[in-house]
Design a protein around this motif. Sequence first.
Motif, PDB file in Angstrom:
ATOM      1  N   CYS A   1      -6.000  -5.775  -0.908  1.00  0.00           N
ATOM      2  CA  CYS A   1      -6.147  -4.588  -0.073  1.00  0.00           C
ATOM      3  C   CYS A   1      -7.328  -4.775   0.877  1.00  0.00           C
ATOM      4  O   CYS A   1      -8.034  -5.777   0.825  1.00  0.00           O
ATOM      5  CB  CYS A   1      -6.320  -3.342  -0.940  1.00  0.00           C
ATOM      6  SG  CYS A   1      -7.527  -3.558  -2.259  1.00  0.00           S
ATOM      7  N   GLY A   2      -7.520  -3.792   1.743  1.00  0.00           N
ATOM      8  CA  GLY A   2      -8.606  -3.861   2.712  1.00  0.00           C
ATOM      9  C   GLY A   2      -8.088  -3.837   4.135  1.00  0.00           C
ATOM     10  O   GLY A   2      -6.875  -3.841   4.380  1.00  0.00           O
ATOM     11  N   PRO A   3      -8.985  -3.817   5.122  1.00  0.00           N
ATOM     12  CA  PRO A   3      -8.596  -3.711   6.536  1.00  0.00           C
ATOM     13  C   PRO A   3      -7.988  -5.010   7.060  1.00  0.00           C
ATOM     14  O   PRO A   3      -8.705  -5.971   7.329  1.00  0.00           O
ATOM     15  CB  PRO A   3      -9.923  -3.393   7.240  1.00  0.00           C
ATOM     16  CG  PRO A   3     -10.972  -3.968   6.341  1.00  0.00           C
ATOM     17  CD  PRO A   3     -10.444  -3.855   4.943  1.00  0.00           C
ATOM     18  N   SER A   4      -6.685  -5.039   7.207  1.00  0.00           N
ATOM     19  CA  SER A   4      -6.025  -6.331   7.473  1.00  0.00           C
ATOM     20  C   SER A   4      -4.682  -6.145   8.178  1.00  0.00           C
ATOM     21  O   SER A   4      -3.637  -6.216   7.538  1.00  0.00           O
ATOM     22  CB  SER A   4      -5.816  -7.082   6.153  1.00  0.00           C
ATOM     23  OG  SER A   4      -5.230  -6.214   5.177  1.00  0.00           O
TER      24      SER A   4
ATOM     25  N   SER B   1      -1.251  -0.033  13.886  1.00  0.00           N
ATOM     26  CA  SER B   1      -0.922   0.764  12.705  1.00  0.00           C
ATOM     27  C   SER B   1       0.380   1.537  12.883  1.00  0.00           C
ATOM     28  O   SER B   1       0.490   2.396  13.762  1.00  0.00           O
ATOM     29  CB  SER B   1      -2.065   1.746  12.412  1.00  0.00           C
ATOM     30  OG  SER B   1      -1.676   2.686  11.435  1.00  0.00           O
TER      31      SER B   1
ATOM     32  N   THR C   1      -6.686   1.488   9.865  1.00  0.00           N
ATOM     33  CA  THR C   1      -5.344   2.050   9.903  1.00  0.00           C
ATOM     34  C   THR C   1      -5.270   3.306  10.753  1.00  0.00           C
ATOM     35  O   THR C   1      -4.233   3.610  11.345  1.00  0.00           O
ATOM     36  CB  THR C   1      -4.848   2.362   8.476  1.00  0.00           C
ATOM     37  OG1 THR C   1      -5.048   1.221   7.650  1.00  0.00           O
ATOM     38  CG2 THR C   1      -3.373   2.720   8.464  1.00  0.00           C
TER      39      THR C   1
ATOM     40  N   ASP D   1     -10.269   0.083   5.093  1.00  0.00           N
ATOM     41  CA  ASP D   1      -8.844   0.166   5.405  1.00  0.00           C
ATOM     42  C   ASP D   1      -8.511   1.462   6.135  1.00  0.00           C
ATOM     43  O   ASP D   1      -7.645   1.501   7.012  1.00  0.00           O
ATOM     44  CB  ASP D   1      -8.030   0.062   4.108  1.00  0.00           C
ATOM     45  CG  ASP D   1      -6.641  -0.488   4.343  1.00  0.00           C
ATOM     46  OD1 ASP D   1      -6.290  -0.767   5.504  1.00  0.00           O
ATOM     47  OD2 ASP D   1      -5.883  -0.639   3.374  1.00  0.00           O
TER      48      ASP D   1
ATOM     49  N   ILE E   1     -10.995  -9.003   3.192  1.00  0.00           N
ATOM     50  CA  ILE E   1     -10.209  -8.190   2.263  1.00  0.00           C
ATOM     51  C   ILE E   1     -10.829  -8.217   0.871  1.00  0.00           C
ATOM     52  O   ILE E   1     -11.849  -8.875   0.650  1.00  0.00           O
ATOM     53  CB  ILE E   1      -8.751  -8.695   2.181  1.00  0.00           C
ATOM     54  CG1 ILE E   1      -8.706 -10.118   1.596  1.00  0.00           C
ATOM     55  CG2 ILE E   1      -8.070  -8.625   3.529  1.00  0.00           C
ATOM     56  CD1 ILE E   1      -7.452 -10.427   0.839  1.00  0.00           C
TER      57      ILE E   1
ATOM     58  N   LYS F   1       0.844  -1.200   0.000  1.00  0.00           N
ATOM     59  CA  LYS F   1       0.000   0.000   0.000  1.00  0.00           C
ATOM     60  C   LYS F   1       0.874   1.243   0.000  1.00  0.00           C
ATOM     61  O   LYS F   1       1.146   1.833   1.046  1.00  0.00           O
ATOM     62  CB  LYS F   1      -0.931  -0.032   1.209  1.00  0.00           C
ATOM     63  CG  LYS F   1      -1.882  -1.230   1.198  1.00  0.00           C
ATOM     64  CD  LYS F   1      -2.591  -1.414   2.517  1.00  0.00           C
ATOM     65  CE  LYS F   1      -3.487  -2.651   2.482  1.00  0.00           C
ATOM     66  NZ  LYS F   1      -4.148  -2.913   3.776  1.00  0.00           N
TER      67      LYS F   1
ATOM     68  N   GLY G   1      -5.649   2.294  -0.905  1.00  0.00           N
ATOM     69  CA  GLY G   1      -4.710   1.675   0.019  1.00  0.00           C
ATOM     70  C   GLY G   1      -3.517   2.546   0.328  1.00  0.00           C
ATOM     71  O   GLY G   1      -2.998   2.544   1.450  1.00  0.00           O
TER      72      GLY G   1
END
Length: 346
Positions: free
Chosen positions: A136-139, A255, A249, A245, A152, A107, A189
């Motif tokens: 991508c995505g909240p991970s 994060s 983050t 995301d 994701i 990202k 991202g």
Amino acid sequence: MAKKVCVLVAGSWGTALAMVLADNGHDVRLWARSEEHVQEINETRENSRFLPGVKLPDGLRATSDMQDALSEAEAVIIASPSKAMREVARALKPFWNEDMLCVHATKGMETGTLKRMSTIIAEELGCEESKIGVICGPSHAEEVARRRPTTIVVASANEGEAQRAQNLLMNAYFRVYTNRDVLGAELAGAFKNIIALGAGMSDGLEYGDNAKAALLTRGLAEITRIGTEMGANPLTFSGLAGVGDLVVTATSKHSRNWRAGYMIGQGKPLQEVLDSMGMVVEGIRTTEAAHFISQKYKVQMPIAEQLYRVLFEDLDPKTAVEALMGRGPKTEMEMISQETWEQWHT
């Protein structure tokens, strides 16, 4: 059906993705630069620098030999820092073929050229950019590695390639959606790291929840505005790659971008912050890239611009906040132009 899959490189996110693949029964090669790092992973079943305390599954084996990692592999996932992407893709080229699924999970953007990661990989491999997908995505890697429920998206211009990646990765704790908007997924991202830096800075200044909520909301509008101007689908920014995301983050102790922003908000110099982190903070480089991208496309990015001044022109964080709060009156509905909205809804 089990497949051989290669993951480049053995940082926190690469290791977490390798664990998902191994849990799915695949034969996984995790490439690391250092033979010492490889030895630790294979002998202790732990990546202590990036994921301390996490036991690695048996189906995962580390190697520092690129040919060993990629020989007979059906898929490769690249999870290198953005600044190393070109070098890693160049090292991959002699062992890659067009039948091999290739997706990246980075990202960020290349600062000097302002290019996205899929563009860099395609250039180095000598293939069409449509051959490269993005995860991508909240991970957060720390949660994926502990098998916490995570969702994701895999974006690819080729729906069949996206589904190949989906089938490789999806399991009971790791849910995978597909998306055709690679541009939007990559921009979302990368740019959300800027807003996460700002959220950490706001917390470091002890400005409270109201300020942070406004920052995230207006930050999403800013990301959507520049992204759609560059050609992305505005709906991507309201999905997992965008708002999903951004939230994780900008609000989590895991994060790096939030932690870096928090320390800057507390008054620590940028270099001291970077030295203390021990890992790449992608938002720093992306803030610099966004500064030039906003000028190129003539799109206002006030949050990114003030963060750029804090990071690279030594502006006091409180002064940056005052500049944002003191901007002239606006309507909230200036997220994207009516022309762009109609383009994506016809």
